[in-house]
Every structure is written in structure tokens, then in C-alpha cells.
Design a protein around this motif. Structure first.
Motif, short mmCIF file in Angstrom:
data_model
loop_
_atom_site.label_atom_id
_atom_site.label_comp_id
_atom_site.label_asym_id
_atom_site.label_seq_id
_atom_site.Cartn_x
_atom_site.Cartn_y
_atom_site.Cartn_z
N ARG A 22 0.83 -1.22 0.00
CA ARG A 22 0.00 0.00 0.00
C ARG A 22 0.86 1.26 0.00
O ARG A 22 0.56 2.22 -0.70
N HIS A 23 1.91 1.25 0.80
CA HIS A 23 2.73 2.45 0.94
C HIS A 23 4.02 2.36 0.13
O HIS A 23 4.80 3.32 0.14
N GLN A 24 4.24 1.22 -0.55
CA GLN A 24 5.46 1.02 -1.33
C GLN A 24 6.71 1.28 -0.48
O GLN A 24 7.62 2.03 -0.85
N LEU A 25 6.72 0.61 0.67
CA LEU A 25 7.83 0.72 1.61
C LEU A 25 8.38 -0.66 1.95
O LEU A 25 7.62 -1.64 1.97
N LEU A 26 9.67 -0.73 2.23
CA LEU A 26 10.31 -1.96 2.66
C LEU A 26 10.63 -1.81 4.14
O LEU A 26 11.46 -0.98 4.53
N VAL A 59 5.94 -6.52 10.57
CA VAL A 59 5.04 -6.84 9.46
C VAL A 59 3.95 -5.78 9.36
O VAL A 59 3.55 -5.19 10.36
N PRO A 60 3.47 -5.51 8.14
CA PRO A 60 2.37 -4.55 7.97
C PRO A 60 1.06 -5.14 8.46
O PRO A 60 0.90 -6.36 8.59
N THR A 61 0.10 -4.26 8.73
CA THR A 61 -1.23 -4.68 9.15
C THR A 61 -2.27 -4.04 8.23
O THR A 61 -1.95 -3.23 7.36
N PHE A 243 10.46 -10.27 -1.57
CA PHE A 243 10.20 -9.59 -2.83
C PHE A 243 9.44 -8.30 -2.58
O PHE A 243 8.55 -8.23 -1.74
N GLY A 244 9.81 -7.26 -3.34
CA GLY A 244 9.16 -5.97 -3.23
C GLY A 244 9.19 -5.25 -4.56
O GLY A 244 9.48 -5.83 -5.60
N GLY A 245 8.89 -3.95 -4.50
CA GLY A 245 8.79 -3.15 -5.72
C GLY A 245 7.37 -3.19 -6.26
O GLY A 245 6.55 -4.03 -5.88
N GLU A 246 7.08 -2.27 -7.16
CA GLU A 246 5.73 -2.13 -7.70
C GLU A 246 5.23 -3.41 -8.35
O GLU A 246 4.04 -3.75 -8.27
N ASP A 247 6.13 -4.16 -8.97
CA ASP A 247 5.76 -5.40 -9.66
C ASP A 247 6.22 -6.66 -8.92
O ASP A 247 6.18 -7.76 -9.49
N GLY A 280 14.86 -11.83 -12.01
CA GLY A 280 14.23 -12.34 -13.22
C GLY A 280 12.95 -13.12 -12.99
O GLY A 280 12.43 -13.76 -13.90
N VAL A 281 12.43 -13.06 -11.77
CA VAL A 281 11.17 -13.73 -11.44
C VAL A 281 10.46 -12.87 -10.40
O VAL A 281 11.11 -12.17 -9.62
N LYS A 282 9.14 -12.90 -10.41
CA LYS A 282 8.37 -12.16 -9.42
C LYS A 282 8.13 -13.02 -8.18
O LYS A 282 8.18 -14.25 -8.25
N GLY A 283 7.84 -12.36 -7.07
CA GLY A 283 7.65 -13.07 -5.82
C GLY A 283 6.24 -13.01 -5.29
O GLY A 283 5.37 -12.33 -5.85
N ALA A 284 6.02 -13.73 -4.21
CA ALA A 284 4.74 -13.68 -3.50
C ALA A 284 4.66 -12.38 -2.72
O ALA A 284 5.68 -11.81 -2.31
N PRO A 285 3.45 -11.86 -2.48
CA PRO A 285 3.31 -10.64 -1.70
C PRO A 285 3.61 -10.88 -0.22
O PRO A 285 3.59 -12.02 0.25
N THR A 286 3.91 -9.80 0.50
CA THR A 286 3.95 -9.84 1.95
C THR A 286 2.52 -9.73 2.46
O THR A 286 1.85 -8.73 2.21
N TYR A 287 2.04 -10.75 3.14
CA TYR A 287 0.66 -10.71 3.65
C TYR A 287 0.59 -9.85 4.90
O TYR A 287 1.53 -9.77 5.69
N GLN A 288 -0.56 -9.18 5.10
CA GLN A 288 -0.76 -8.29 6.24
C GLN A 288 -1.45 -9.02 7.38
O GLN A 288 -2.20 -9.97 7.17
N PHE A 289 -1.21 -8.54 8.60
CA PHE A 289 -1.91 -9.06 9.76
C PHE A 289 -3.31 -8.46 9.80
O PHE A 289 -3.48 -7.24 9.71
N ASN A 290 -4.30 -9.32 9.95
CA ASN A 290 -5.70 -8.87 9.90
C ASN A 290 -6.27 -8.57 11.28
O ASN A 290 -7.48 -8.45 11.44
N GLY A 291 -5.40 -8.49 12.27
CA GLY A 291 -5.88 -8.24 13.64
C GLY A 291 -6.04 -6.78 13.95
O GLY A 291 -5.61 -5.91 13.21
#
Length: 291
Positions: A22-26, A59-61, A243-247, A280-291
Motif C-alpha cells: 500500500r505504501h510502497q515501503l520496505l 510486518v504490515p497490518t 520480494f518488493g517493488g511495484e511489480d 528475473g522472477v516475481k515473488g509472493a506478496p507480503t501478507y498483512q496481519f488482519n488483527g
């Protein structure tokens, strides 16, 4: 493959990277210095939030203004703007010599957190799952250094590293309930490769594993147990990656200056830095905590 230094942080123990889409931050941490860090690739800034004790992960929430951190004294929400900590729970309050190490969220938004003894006492730690309602369940016990976690792209498996075993364990994983069972060794790290630390997964289902005392990140096929590639990183102690970045096509890599000799520091003066590579390959997203 060009590995780029993006922050010359000289962190004592850089660790725990997670990408906030959401914030494009690492986000990442310096465990021993008690710093939570946020790298903004657009502005090329690295903001530091001191939390004044060891911090294993961030981790993000679902909340715009806060994340979750694992401190030595427990789990907390951290307000990004004010630095204020809000206590959640501490499942190991009775084990004062333990601290939180790696932590990640699963595809359903549960938080998985592991611990370790400060002296790495064998079998003294555990892996826990924190539900969105903050209920905590112990999932794996007799752990020594709880480390990398990843979930397969079809959400049927969870992968897990207890560092001294030099193995990646695959569990059957139920996204609806968070249940894990049928642990199976799928990868064994060679003794001369260093110690497996943090881990992430790409969209092809291959695992990327950071090597502490191993100078890089390796790509593994968990179906065959075969190492497919290795990325040299200019640091002896490579701790984690995500993995990060816009894509999601950039691999961010954390490192440590800890346990690096003066001779090694002459060769690798940027040890403790945050690095980036396009593998050369894309990654899985970082999942957020839903609490």
C-alpha cells in the motif's frame, strides 16, 4: 547478476524484511540495536524508529498507521507516526531468556512468530500462530532458532526453517483453519553452505533462502530438493530476503555486520546493509496481519 546496495546501514543484525504494498515501503529491523526501519525506494530514504529492545521482525497490518513487531518483551502494535507501542501478548513471558525471531503473516492474515533462546539453547523455543482476534496457539515446539517461513502459491503448503537443522520442512497447510500437519523434509542445506536463515517464495513456487555465514541467497526447488541458483551478496552474513517493488520483481536482502571479522569487513565494508537485486522472477506478496 547486479546486487545493488540501497542502504549502507551497517546494521549489527539486519533482518526481517517485509514489503508494504500500500505504501510502497520496505520494512526491516536491526535486531540487536532495537531499530525498526522503513526504506522508501522512491525517495531513497531509510527512516529509523527506535523501540529500545531487541526486535525480531516487523510486518504490515490492515491498519494504515501501524504494524506489528516482535520484541523481547512480547508482541506489540507499533504506530508508524508516533513510535508508540501497544502491547498485544507475550506467550513466553515465563522464558525471559527467549526473544522473538522471524515473524510473517500467512495468506489468511494470521501472524506466525517464532522464538529463540539468547544463547541458542537447543529445543528451548517454539513457533506460534496469532489469530486476528489475538488468540495464540503453539504450533511447533522444541525449536532452537525459529527462522524462515513461506507459503506455497496455491496455499496448500507452509515451509519452515529451524536454522541448526539445516533443513526446510514442508507442512500441509489449511488456509481456512491455520492447521499444519505432516511435516516433511524437502530441502537439506549442505554443511559448507552456511546456515539457512530467512526465506521467501517466488511465483513459480521456488524458495529463496538466505545463508548466514554463507555470503548469499540460494534459490531452491522444494519439489526436487535441488538448488537452482545462487546470488553472491557482498556480506558474509546474509540474513533474510523478500520480494518488493511495484511489480514484486525486486528481491530485497538484509545482512549483518555481527560475527564478521575485521579482515572480512575490509573485504565487505557494506556488511549490515540492505541490498536489492532483480532476479528475473516475481515473488509472493507480503501478507498483512488482519488483527
Amino acid at each position: 547478476m547486479n546486487v545493488e546496495l540501497v542502504v549502507d546501514a551497517k546494521a549489527t543484525l539486519g533482518e526481517g524484511p517485509s514489503w508494504d504494498d500500500r505504501h510502497q515501503l520496505l520494512y526491516w529491523v536491526d535486531i540487536e540495536e532495537g531499530h525498526v526501519l522503513a526504506y522508501d525506494p522512491f525517495n531513497q530514504t531509510n527512516t529509523k524508529l527506535p523501540v529500545n529492545e531487541r526486535v525480531g521482525f516487523v510486518v504490515p497490518t490492515q491498519h494504515d498507521d501501524k504494524g506489528v513487531v516482535g520484541l523481547q518483551s512480547g508482541l506489540y502494535f507499533l504506530n508508524w507516526d508516533t513510535g508508540v507501542l501497544e502491547f498485544i501478548d507475550d506467550p513466553e513471558h515465563h522464558l525471559p531468556n527467549n526473544r522473538f525471531n522471524d515473524g510473517k503473516c500467512d495468506p489468511a492474515g494470521r501472524l506466525w512468530v517464532g522464538t529463540m533462546d539468547l544463547d541458542a539453547k537447543q529445543g528451548a523455543a517454539s513457533l506460534y500462530c496469532v489469530q486476528p482476534n489475538h488468540q495464540i496457539t503453539k504450533k511447533v515446539n522444541h525449536v532452537t532458532i525459529s527462522n524462515g517461513m513461506a507459503w506455497s502459491m496455491d496455499h496448500s503448503y507452509m515451509y519452515y526453517i529451524d536454522t541448526p537443522t539445516k533443513q526446510v520442512i514442508r507442512f500441509n497447510y489449511d488456509k481456512d483453519s491455520g492447521a499444519i500437519d505432516q511435516p516433511t523434509v524437502v530441502i537439506t542445506i549442505p554443511n559448507d553452505s552456511g546456515s539457512p536463515d530467512g526465506m521467501t517464495i517466488d511465483e513459480e513456487g521456488m524458495l529463496w533462502i538466505a545463508y548466514f555465514h554463507g555470503g548469499g541467497v540460494a534459490r531452491w526447488n522444494p519439489e526436487t530438493g535441488e538448488q537452482l541458483a545462487f546470488i553472491d551478496v557482498p556480506a558474509v552474513n546474509v540474513t533474510s530476503c523478500t520480494f518488493g517493488g511495484e511489480d514484486l520483481d525486486e528481491l530485497y536482502i538484509t545482512t549483518a555486520s555481527k560475527e564478521t571479522s575485521s579482515e572480512e569487513l575490509q573485504t565487505y565494508p557494506n556488511a549490515g546493509g540492505l541490498f536489492k537485486v532483480k532476479p528475473g522472477v516475481k515473488g509472493a506478496p507480503t501478507y498483512q496481519f488482519n488483527g
